[in-house]
Design a protein around this motif. Structure first.
Motif, PDB file in Angstrom:
ATOM      1  N   ASN A 176       0.829  -1.208   0.000  1.00  0.00           N
ATOM      2  CA  ASN A 176       0.000   0.000   0.000  1.00  0.00           C
ATOM      3  C   ASN A 176       0.865   1.261   0.000  1.00  0.00           C
ATOM      4  O   ASN A 176       0.528   2.260  -0.663  1.00  0.00           O
ATOM      5  N   LYS A 201       2.070   1.874  -3.469  1.00  0.00           N
ATOM      6  CA  LYS A 201       0.985   2.413  -4.295  1.00  0.00           C
ATOM      7  C   LYS A 201       0.783   3.895  -4.010  1.00  0.00           C
ATOM      8  O   LYS A 201       0.608   4.701  -4.933  1.00  0.00           O
ATOM      9  N   ASP A 202       0.788   4.244  -2.733  1.00  0.00           N
ATOM     10  CA  ASP A 202       0.611   5.645  -2.367  1.00  0.00           C
ATOM     11  C   ASP A 202       1.718   6.514  -2.959  1.00  0.00           C
ATOM     12  O   ASP A 202       1.458   7.590  -3.499  1.00  0.00           O
ATOM     13  N   ASN A 217       3.417   5.969  -5.547  1.00  0.00           N
ATOM     14  CA  ASN A 217       3.267   6.012  -7.005  1.00  0.00           C
ATOM     15  C   ASN A 217       2.084   6.868  -7.444  1.00  0.00           C
ATOM     16  O   ASN A 217       1.818   7.010  -8.639  1.00  0.00           O
ATOM     17  N   GLY A 218       1.349   7.400  -6.467  1.00  0.00           N
ATOM     18  CA  GLY A 218       0.199   8.228  -6.794  1.00  0.00           C
ATOM     19  C   GLY A 218      -1.063   7.443  -7.053  1.00  0.00           C
ATOM     20  O   GLY A 218      -2.072   7.997  -7.490  1.00  0.00           O
ATOM     21  N   GLU A 219      -1.029   6.138  -6.783  1.00  0.00           N
ATOM     22  CA  GLU A 219      -2.210   5.304  -6.963  1.00  0.00           C
ATOM     23  C   GLU A 219      -3.101   5.389  -5.726  1.00  0.00           C
ATOM     24  O   GLU A 219      -2.680   5.846  -4.662  1.00  0.00           O
ATOM     25  N   LEU A 220      -4.335   4.941  -5.865  1.00  0.00           N
ATOM     26  CA  LEU A 220      -5.265   4.933  -4.742  1.00  0.00           C
ATOM     27  C   LEU A 220      -5.191   3.573  -4.052  1.00  0.00           C
ATOM     28  O   LEU A 220      -5.693   2.572  -4.567  1.00  0.00           O
ATOM     29  N   SER A 221      -4.538   3.535  -2.907  1.00  0.00           N
ATOM     30  CA  SER A 221      -4.436   2.274  -2.181  1.00  0.00           C
ATOM     31  C   SER A 221      -5.781   1.966  -1.518  1.00  0.00           C
ATOM     32  O   SER A 221      -6.524   2.873  -1.150  1.00  0.00           O
TER      33      SER A 221
END
Length: 224
Positions: free
Chosen positions: A140, A143-144, A146-150
């Protein structure tokens, strides 16, 4: 500039500073336009001399920083409001950077049983996660970053006394002093999960009793 525009106290401060070294940089003052509108300026000034080294006066350059100061003040006020909201939030909030905790709010301290922020700040955030859940937390975090929504995640968090609590939380990427950081909001759901388990256990026990009963049992729901 000093004689014409500055208020007496500010003018004295300006002259006192320039007397020490003969020049002054980034001196901020509030001037007034002819219509009375205040203008915030930053000035860099110095003495200028004649051929014999006699001081003739003061010259300098003034830059209008009114809008910049207003923007900075608005940003500061916004940050102050946000900080106060975080401080009183019932949810535990932790901010970590490079794997180490850099901020915790009072609710986060209560969650792990800390008496002060220093018991958490500076320590690896992963140390507060029960080992079996560390891999998902690392995923998680990546992901955070990388700018993704965890996803919102349920896991066991370790308290300072060695006990654990069930929490659900989610992180989001932010910047602290220009460096990537993760802000995590969490809440203790231990009591809720215990009630869910108790309900399931109760329903399972009731079902087993019905299945083992020699009596005929009919369950019906009244319609309209």
């Amino acid at each position: 500039l000093a004689d014409l525009y500055l208020e007496p106290k500010k003018r004295e401060e300006f002259l006192e500073q320039i007397k020490k070294t003969g020049s002054i940089r980034n001196f901020e003052a509030v001037l007034k336009q002819k219509d009375g509108t205040p203008v915030i300026v930053s000035t860099s000034s110095h003495y200028y001399y004649d051929a014999n080294g006699v001081i003739l006066g003061i010259e300098g350059i003034a830059k209008d920083i009114t809008e910049w100061k207003r923007t900075a003040q608005a940003r500061q006020e916004s940050e102050d409001r946000y900080r106060k909201l975080v401080e009183i939030s019932p949810d535990a909030i932790i901010v970590h950077s490079d794997g180490k905790i850099i901020y915790v709010n009072p609710a986060a301290q209560t969650l792990v049983g800390a008496s002060c922020p220093e018991e958490m700040v500076g320590k690896p955030v992963i140390d507060f996660i029960v080992p079996g859940f560390r891999d998902v937390v690392r995923e998680n975090i990546q992901k955070d970053l990388n700018g993704e929504l965890s996803p919102q995640t349920e896991l066991l968090m370790r308290r300072l006394d060695g006990t654990s609590v069930i929490i659900e939380g989610r992180g989001v990427k932010t910047l602290i002093d220009g460096k990537p950081a993760i802000q995590v909001a969490m809440r203790d759901i231990t009591e809720r999960k215990e009630k869910e388990v108790a309900l399931i256990t109760s329903e399972d026990r009731y079902r087993r009793l019905l299945e083992q009963s020699f009596d005929a049992v009919v369950i019906y729901k009244e319609g309209k």
